[in-house]
Motif scaffolding. Structure first.
Motif, PDB file in Angstrom:
ATOM      1  N   SER A 190       0.871  -1.182   0.000  1.00 44.14           N
ATOM      2  CA  SER A 190       0.000   0.000   0.000  1.00 44.14           C
ATOM      3  C   SER A 190       0.904   1.227   0.000  1.00 44.14           C
ATOM      4  CB  SER A 190      -0.907  -0.008   1.239  1.00 44.14           C
ATOM      5  OG  SER A 190      -0.115   0.055   2.428  1.00 44.14           O
ATOM      6  N   TYR A 191       0.403   2.368   0.476  1.00 44.80           N
ATOM      7  CA  TYR A 191       1.247   3.556   0.575  1.00 44.80           C
ATOM      8  C   TYR A 191       2.410   3.348   1.558  1.00 44.80           C
ATOM      9  CZ  TYR A 191      -1.852   7.008  -1.757  1.00 44.80           C
ATOM     10  OH  TYR A 191      -2.588   7.732  -2.660  1.00 44.80           O
ATOM     11  N   GLU A 192       2.217   2.531   2.570  1.00 44.35           N
ATOM     12  CA  GLU A 192       3.084   2.580   3.741  1.00 44.35           C
ATOM     13  C   GLU A 192       4.273   1.629   3.718  1.00 44.35           C
ATOM     14  OE1 GLU A 192       1.432   0.460   7.442  1.00 44.35           O
ATOM     15  OE2 GLU A 192      -0.362   0.929   6.278  1.00 44.35           O
ATOM     16  N   TYR A 193       5.233   1.945   4.593  1.00 46.01           N
ATOM     17  CA  TYR A 193       6.390   1.112   4.882  1.00 46.01           C
ATOM     18  C   TYR A 193       6.532   1.048   6.406  1.00 46.01           C
ATOM     19  CZ  TYR A 193      11.171  -0.644   4.987  1.00 46.01           C
ATOM     20  OH  TYR A 193      12.281  -1.419   5.219  1.00 46.01           O
ATOM     21  N   PRO A 194       6.843  -0.112   7.002  1.00 50.00           N
ATOM     22  CA  PRO A 194       7.066  -1.428   6.402  1.00 50.00           C
ATOM     23  C   PRO A 194       5.852  -1.906   5.597  1.00 50.00           C
ATOM     24  CG  PRO A 194       7.781  -1.409   8.679  1.00 50.00           C
ATOM     25  CD  PRO A 194       7.033  -0.141   8.467  1.00 50.00           C
ATOM     26  N   ALA A 247       7.159  11.358  -1.766  1.00 50.02           N
ATOM     27  CA  ALA A 247       6.854  12.781  -1.944  1.00 50.02           C
ATOM     28  C   ALA A 247       5.416  13.110  -1.559  1.00 50.02           C
ATOM     29  CB  ALA A 247       7.130  13.210  -3.388  1.00 50.02           C
ATOM     30  N   ASP A 248       4.944  12.519  -0.475  1.00 48.43           N
ATOM     31  CA  ASP A 248       3.554  12.701  -0.051  1.00 48.43           C
ATOM     32  C   ASP A 248       3.489  12.641   1.471  1.00 48.43           C
ATOM     33  OD1 ASP A 248       0.689  12.187   0.536  1.00 48.43           O
ATOM     34  OD2 ASP A 248       0.522  11.944  -1.627  1.00 48.43           O
ATOM     35  N   HIS A 249       2.747  13.570   2.063  1.00 48.06           N
ATOM     36  CA  HIS A 249       2.639  13.597   3.524  1.00 48.06           C
ATOM     37  C   HIS A 249       1.889  12.380   4.065  1.00 48.06           C
ATOM     38  CE1 HIS A 249      -1.643  14.995   3.494  1.00 48.06           C
ATOM     39  NE2 HIS A 249      -1.278  15.510   2.326  1.00 48.06           N
ATOM     40  N   ARG A 250       1.198  11.636   3.188  1.00 45.31           N
ATOM     41  CA  ARG A 250       0.509  10.421   3.623  1.00 45.31           C
ATOM     42  C   ARG A 250       1.411   9.190   3.541  1.00 45.31           C
ATOM     43  NH1 ARG A 250      -4.147  10.849  -0.667  1.00 45.31           N
ATOM     44  NH2 ARG A 250      -2.371  11.801  -1.752  1.00 45.31           N
ATOM     45  N   GLY A 251       2.591   9.329   2.962  1.00 46.98           N
ATOM     46  CA  GLY A 251       3.524   8.222   2.853  1.00 46.98           C
ATOM     47  C   GLY A 251       4.349   8.048   4.113  1.00 46.98           C
ATOM     48  N   SER A 252       5.257   7.076   4.080  1.00 40.71           N
ATOM     49  CA  SER A 252       6.063   6.750   5.261  1.00 40.71           C
ATOM     50  C   SER A 252       7.424   7.424   5.267  1.00 40.71           C
ATOM     51  CB  SER A 252       6.245   5.230   5.365  1.00 40.71           C
ATOM     52  OG  SER A 252       4.998   4.584   5.538  1.00 40.71           O
ATOM     53  N   VAL A 260       3.248   8.998  -6.546  1.00 41.79           N
ATOM     54  CA  VAL A 260       4.048  10.209  -6.348  1.00 41.79           C
ATOM     55  C   VAL A 260       3.115  11.350  -5.952  1.00 41.79           C
ATOM     56  CG1 VAL A 260       5.794  11.738  -7.313  1.00 41.79           C
ATOM     57  CG2 VAL A 260       5.597   9.384  -8.168  1.00 41.79           C
ATOM     58  N   GLY A 261       3.339  11.896  -4.774  1.00 40.80           N
ATOM     59  CA  GLY A 261       2.517  12.986  -4.281  1.00 40.80           C
ATOM     60  C   GLY A 261       2.996  14.336  -4.777  1.00 40.80           C
ATOM     61  N   ASP A 262       2.505  15.388  -4.123  1.00 42.06           N
ATOM     62  CA  ASP A 262       2.838  16.739  -4.573  1.00 42.06           C
ATOM     63  C   ASP A 262       3.982  17.358  -3.787  1.00 42.06           C
ATOM     64  OD1 ASP A 262       1.538  17.171  -2.203  1.00 42.06           O
ATOM     65  OD2 ASP A 262      -0.138  18.300  -3.062  1.00 42.06           O
ATOM     66  N   GLY A 263       4.744  16.523  -3.069  1.00 38.72           N
ATOM     67  CA  GLY A 263       5.908  17.025  -2.346  1.00 38.72           C
ATOM     68  C   GLY A 263       6.994  17.509  -3.283  1.00 38.72           C
ATOM     69  N   SER A 264       7.835  18.394  -2.789  1.00 39.85           N
ATOM     70  CA  SER A 264       8.848  19.027  -3.633  1.00 39.85           C
ATOM     71  C   SER A 264       9.926  18.056  -4.110  1.00 39.85           C
ATOM     72  CB  SER A 264       9.508  20.184  -2.870  1.00 39.85           C
ATOM     73  OG  SER A 264      10.144  19.693  -1.690  1.00 39.85           O
ATOM     74  N   THR A 265      10.097  16.939  -3.424  1.00 40.63           N
ATOM     75  CA  THR A 265      11.164  15.992  -3.812  1.00 40.63           C
ATOM     76  C   THR A 265      10.817  15.204  -5.063  1.00 40.63           C
ATOM     77  OG1 THR A 265      10.235  14.363  -2.273  1.00 40.63           O
ATOM     78  CG2 THR A 265      12.061  15.742  -1.474  1.00 40.63           C
ATOM     79  N   GLY A 266       9.535  15.091  -5.407  1.00 42.34           N
ATOM     80  CA  GLY A 266       9.141  14.428  -6.647  1.00 42.34           C
ATOM     81  C   GLY A 266       9.756  13.049  -6.818  1.00 42.34           C
ATOM     82  N   LEU A 267      10.442  12.846  -7.939  1.00 45.22           N
ATOM     83  CA  LEU A 267      11.017  11.543  -8.274  1.00 45.22           C
ATOM     84  C   LEU A 267      12.461  11.396  -7.810  1.00 45.22           C
ATOM     85  CD1 LEU A 267       9.705  11.187 -11.950  1.00 45.22           C
ATOM     86  CD2 LEU A 267       8.668  10.300  -9.861  1.00 45.22           C
ATOM     87  N   ALA A 268      12.956  12.344  -7.042  1.00 41.48           N
ATOM     88  CA  ALA A 268      14.368  12.338  -6.660  1.00 41.48           C
ATOM     89  C   ALA A 268      14.780  11.043  -5.971  1.00 41.48           C
ATOM     90  CB  ALA A 268      14.678  13.536  -5.764  1.00 41.48           C
ATOM     91  N   GLN A 286      -2.054  23.481   5.187  1.00 42.07           N
ATOM     92  CA  GLN A 286      -1.808  22.802   6.464  1.00 42.07           C
ATOM     93  C   GLN A 286      -2.014  21.288   6.369  1.00 42.07           C
ATOM     94  OE1 GLN A 286      -3.718  25.864   6.482  1.00 42.07           O
ATOM     95  NE2 GLN A 286      -1.660  26.708   6.852  1.00 42.07           N
ATOM     96  N   GLY A 287      -2.258  20.797   5.158  1.00 43.19           N
ATOM     97  CA  GLY A 287      -2.447  19.367   4.978  1.00 43.19           C
ATOM     98  C   GLY A 287      -3.825  18.876   5.348  1.00 43.19           C
ATOM     99  N   ARG A 288      -4.789  19.795   5.482  1.00 43.83           N
ATOM    100  CA  ARG A 288      -6.162  19.414   5.819  1.00 43.83           C
ATOM    101  C   ARG A 288      -6.977  19.225   4.544  1.00 43.83           C
ATOM    102  NH1 ARG A 288      -6.784  24.411   9.920  1.00 43.83           N
ATOM    103  NH2 ARG A 288      -6.350  25.370   7.884  1.00 43.83           N
ATOM    104  N   LEU A 289      -7.876  18.244   4.578  1.00 46.11           N
ATOM    105  CA  LEU A 289      -8.695  17.948   3.406  1.00 46.11           C
ATOM    106  C   LEU A 289      -9.590  19.132   3.069  1.00 46.11           C
ATOM    107  CD1 LEU A 289      -9.409  15.580   1.430  1.00 46.11           C
ATOM    108  CD2 LEU A 289     -11.378  15.138   2.917  1.00 46.11           C
TER     109      LEU A 289
END
Length: 392
Positions: A130-134, A161-166, A197-205, A297-300
């Protein structure tokens, strides 16, 4: 019962001219010049497709078949996909995935839904994780899932690159990719890491870092949502020109379009004009996913639902926008099948799976066959999901 489709203008996805196509069981039995088959005395379902295009069924590499979402609370969990959401759109193969929620949505439920849709006629596969790690798996290990569970063809959609990721490190993502790679090798499957890939600034780095600092090749990763923003699309161009395959999302998040998100057709045109090969581009629907918009602020702040039918809509829009039919088919069918190791899909050839779509003059599905079974005729569903209302 054998099915003979006569006088069809065939694309596989390259143009093959006018052909007769014989289907039997779940396969294409023969491709011939019109009238060349001798079938006298045999029981046939004959369809005259003169003036119509016969194309491979669409292959959708990302559908939340058991539902997704939940970013706004329990009431925002999206519904599961129904059979005709795919078949009426000419989608004959789907790959199911979990997303943000791997608690109230489980891999066991995802696998069960894949089997249910398979029983109803669709070709289905799933990603473990899923999105998460482990990474959560079915057997306790990514490699074991790939080797021991037939429908598992890779891992996804793991989030970067997503605040919902790990917030994965290079070492963590490299370990995931290694396990997927070995599992794919040992099982004869694609073994790709399908990356949200979320909208974080790191993208595909992070993907480039793994390829640079470890022995994992860049092509092990298959990133999606590349049209999320202009900046990410530019990174996707670099990734594809380095040999990777990028996936563009067909479902459009209406609230996001005025800001950052690039419509799928515009994203395809930009990638092609930037030197990306057609073979390095795929499209997915992100069907039945939530398409959330978050504030600073990351709120829906808003929420829509992805639709499997968006893949067929974008296919038509590509053709209308001047993309030739064979390239539009490659990006919505053949390329995803090749990338994920599903070679019997995405082509029309003797011995290939009989997943076919007969298009009307507007390039909408008129008839659809899934593994040789006619699911749609005259634009109307002939087979419905077990719990679908008959009136739909």
């Amino acid at each position: 019962m054998l099915t003979l489709i006569k006088n069809a203008t065939l694309y596989s996805p390259k143009p093959q001219g006018v052909k007769d196509v014989l289907l039997g069981g779940k396969q294409v039995l023969a491709l011939t010049e019109p009238g060349a088959l001798s079938l006298s005395g045999m029981k046939l379902d004959v369809i005259d497709a003169a003036g119509q295009c016969l194309v491979p069924g669409l292959v959708d590499p990302l559908v939340h078949i058991s539902g997704g979402g939940g970013e706004g609370g329990f009431h925002t969990r999206t519904p599961e996909m129904q059979l005709t959401e795919a078949t009426l759109a000419g989608v004959t193969t789907v790959v199911g995935a979990l997303g943000t929620d791997a608690v109230s949505r489980s891999l066991e439920d995802l696998l069960a839904k894949a089997y249910a849709l398979d029983n109803e006629g669709l070709s289905t596969y799933i990603y473990t994780g899923s999105y998460e790690y482990p990474v959560k798996t079915l057997t306790g290990d990514i490699t074991r899932d790939l080797m021991l569970i037939g429908k598992v063809i890779g891992i996804g959609e793991i989030a970067i690159a997503d605040h919902r990721g790990s917030q994965l490190s290079v070492a963590e993502l490299a370990r995931v990719a290694s396990q997927a790679r070995v599992g794919g090798m040992l099982s004869g499957k694609g073994g790709k890491v399908f990356v949200h890939v979320g909208d974080g600034s790191t993208g595909l780095a992070l993907l480039h870092q793994v390829a640079k600092e470890t022995d994992i090749p860049l092509g092990q990763f298959y990133p999606t949502h590349i049209n999320r923003s202009a900046a990410l699309l530019e990174q996707g161009v670099v990734f594809a020109r380095a040999g990777g395959v990028i996936d563009i999302t067909a479902s459009e998040n209406t609230p996001a379009l005025p800001n950052d998100e690039i419509p799928a057709v515009a994203a395809v045109h930009y990638a092609l004009e930037s030197g990306v090969s057609v073979s390095q581009i795929t499209l997915s629907s992100d069907g039945n996913a939530s398409l959330p918009v978050f504030d600073e602020q990351g709120r829906l702040a808003g929420l829509e639902v992805g639709r499997v039918g968006s893949l067929a809509r974008v296919f038509r829009e590509l053709v209308a926008a001047g993309i030739n039919l064979e390239d539009a088919l490659a990006m919505t069918s053949t390329n995803a099948a090749r990338t994920l190791g599903l070679e019997p899909k995405g082509v029309i050839a003797e011995g290939a799976d009989a997943d076919l779509v007969l298009l009307d003059r507007s390039f909408c599905p008129d008839s659809v066959w899934c593994r040789g079974k006619r699911m749609v005729a005259g634009g109307k569903a002939q087979v419905r999901g077990t719990f679908e209302p008959v009136g739909l």
